[in-house]
Design an enzyme around this catalytic site. Structure first.
Site, PDB file in Angstrom:
ATOM      1  CG  LEU A  33      -9.412   6.419   4.393  1.00  0.00           C
ATOM      2  CD1 LEU A  33      -8.784   7.782   4.698  1.00  0.00           C
ATOM      3  CD2 LEU A  33     -10.186   6.489   3.084  1.00  0.00           C
ATOM      4  CE1 TYR A  76      -3.818  -9.748  10.816  1.00  0.00           C
ATOM      5  CE2 TYR A  76      -3.276 -11.922   9.976  1.00  0.00           C
ATOM      6  CZ  TYR A  76      -3.943 -10.726   9.840  1.00  0.00           C
ATOM      7  OH  TYR A  76      -4.729 -10.508   8.750  1.00  0.00           O
TER       8      TYR A  76
HETATM    9  N1  SER Z   1      -2.268 -10.624   4.294  1.00  0.00           N
HETATM   10  C1  SER Z   1      -2.318 -10.854   5.710  1.00  0.00           C
HETATM   11  C2  SER Z   1      -0.996 -10.721   6.295  1.00  0.00           C
HETATM   12  O1  SER Z   1      -0.037 -11.114   5.653  1.00  0.00           O
HETATM   13  C3  SER Z   1      -2.863 -12.205   5.992  1.00  0.00           C
HETATM   14  O2  SER Z   1      -4.127 -12.114   6.476  1.00  0.00           O
HETATM   15  O3  SER Z   1      -0.873 -10.279   7.387  1.00  0.00           O
END
Ligand code: SER
Length: 318
Positions: free
Chosen positions: A10, A142
Site C-alpha cells: 500500500l 537510508y
Molecule cells: N525517493 C527516495 C527518497 O527520496 C530515493 O530513493 O528517499
C-alpha cells in the site's frame, strides 16, 4: 513470475505495482500484503490481500506458503528523510524486513526483487553520469541500508542461489500515491501545489540536480527485469536506472508551459538539501539498457503533461 507476493503493497510503489501486475498476471496471482489494511484501496479490493508485518518472519513465510508464492517483491521500507529522523527504526525495518524476506525466498525457492536507490551513493561517488560500479559510501542511514541491502541480495544469490534482482531507483513521480518522506518528494508536491495554489515553495534549492522517473516507467522496469533472461544479467543488485536528471527550476519551467502564472520560491530544508547534495546529479544506466533492455518512455515534458492532466481530474480542478 506466476504467484507474486508483494510486501509494502500500500506504499508509494506497491499500490501501483500490484494493480500493474494484476493486469498482466491475473488478479488472483498477485498477493498484496502490508502492515495495515486500508479499505477501499484498489490493491486491497481487487485481489488477495493479507496483513503482514515484515518484521514477523513466521507470518511472512506462512502467507507465502499459503499462496504458493514463487516470487517475492519486497517493497516495505522507510524513505530517506524519515530514515534520517528515525535511524534505529530505519535499520530495523529496512534491514530486518529485507533479511526476513530473503530468508522466505531462500526457504521457498522464490525469485526476489527489492529496490535500491540513488541514495546508495554518497559524496565520494562521481556525481555526473555515476557509473554502475563505483564508490558507494553514503552518509545517510537510508543509504547505509540500501548499500547493505544490495550486498545482502548479492550474497543470497551467490551463496544460496536465490534469484535476486534489483534496481537503483531515482526519485519516483506519480499522481496516484504520495511518497512518504523522501528527499525527491518536491518533484511530486510541486505538481499538486501548482494545480491547487498556483505556486510552490521548494524545500530543495534551485540548481540541485537529481535523477527522477515517472511511475509507469518504474513499474515497467520491475516487470522487465524480473522477466529478463538470467543468462544476460552480469549485474543483479542493483542496476542504475533513470529517466531524467532535473532540478526545481526545470520542473517549474515545464509547469509554466501549462500554467503560465505558476511561481516557484524556496525555503530550503537543510536536512533534505544535505541528503540531495550527497547524491549523484545524474546516473549512467547503460548496464540496465544493455543487460535487460531498460528504456524509459517519459521525459520531463511528457511526464509533466500527463501529471497535470491526471491530477486535474483527481483533484477535481477545472
Ligand atoms: N525517493 C527516495 C527518497 O527520496 C530515493 O530513493 O528517499
Amino acid at each position: 513470475m506466476k504467484k507474486i507476493l508483494v510486501t509494502g503493497s500500500l506504499g508509494q510503489i506497491g499500490s501501483e505495482l500490484v494493480m500493474h501486475m494484476r493486469n498482466i498476471y491475473g488478479n488472483d496471482n498477485v498477493i498484496a500484503t502490508d502492515i495495515r489494511r486500508i479499505e477501499g484501496m484498489p490493491a486491497v479490493e481487487s485481489g488477495p490481500f493479507e496483513i503482514v508485518d515484515v518484521l514477523d518472519s513466521k507470518a511472512m513465510a506462512e502467507v507465502a506458503k499459503k499462496h504458493n508464492a514463487d516470487t517475492i517483491i519486497h517493497l516495505a521500507a522507510l524513505l530517506s528523510a524519515v530514515a534520517e529522523a528515525k535511524p534505529v527504526l530505519a535499520w530495523e525495518i529496512n534491514m530486518g524486513g529485507l533479511f526476513n524476506a530473503l530468508e522466505v525466498a531462500r526457504e521457498l525457492n522464490c525469485s526476489f526483487f527489492t529496490p535500491s536507490s540513488i541514495g546508495a551513493f554518497g559524496p565520494s561517488t562521481p556525481k555526473v553520469k555515476t557509473p554502475q560500479d563505483t564508490i558507494q559510501r553514503p552518509q545517510t542511514m537510508y543509504g547505509v541500508t540500501k548499500v547493505s541491502g544490495e550486498l545482502l541480495c548479492d550474497y543470497y544469490f551467490k551463496r544460496f542461489g536465490v534469484d535476486t534482482r534489483g534496481v537503483r531507483f531515482p526519485g519516483l513521480i506519480s499522481y496516484e500515491t504520495l511518497p512518504g518522506g523522501g528527499t525527491t518528494d518536491y518533484a511530486v508536491d510541486i505538481y499538486y501545489e501548482a494545480l491547487k495554489n498556483g505556486k510552490y515553495t521548494s524545500f530543495i534549492d534551485k540548481g540541485t540536480f537529481m535523477d527522477m522517473m515517472y511511475m509507469p516507467d518504474a513499474l515497467n522496469a520491475i516487470v522487465t527485469l524480473m522477466e529478463a533472461d538470467p543468462k544476460k544479467l552480469i549485474h543483479r543488485n542493483a542496476f542504475n536506472i533513470t529517466a531524467m536528471s532535473i532540478e526545481p527550476e526545470m520542473v517549474a519551467a515545464e509547469i509554466k508551459k501549462h500554467i503560465p502564472s505558476f511561481e516557484i520560491n524556496y525555503d530550503v530544508d537543510p536536512v533534505r538539501q544535505g541528503i540531495a547534495n550527497s547524491w549523484p546529479d545524474s546516473i549512467d544506466d547503460s548496464a540496465a539498457r544493455e543487460e535487460w533492455g531498460f528504456n524509459a518512455k517519459y521525459d520531463l515534458a511528457l511526464m509533466s503533461k500527463d501529471m497535470l492532466e491526471k491530477l486535474r481530474v483527481k483533484l477535481n480542478i477545472k
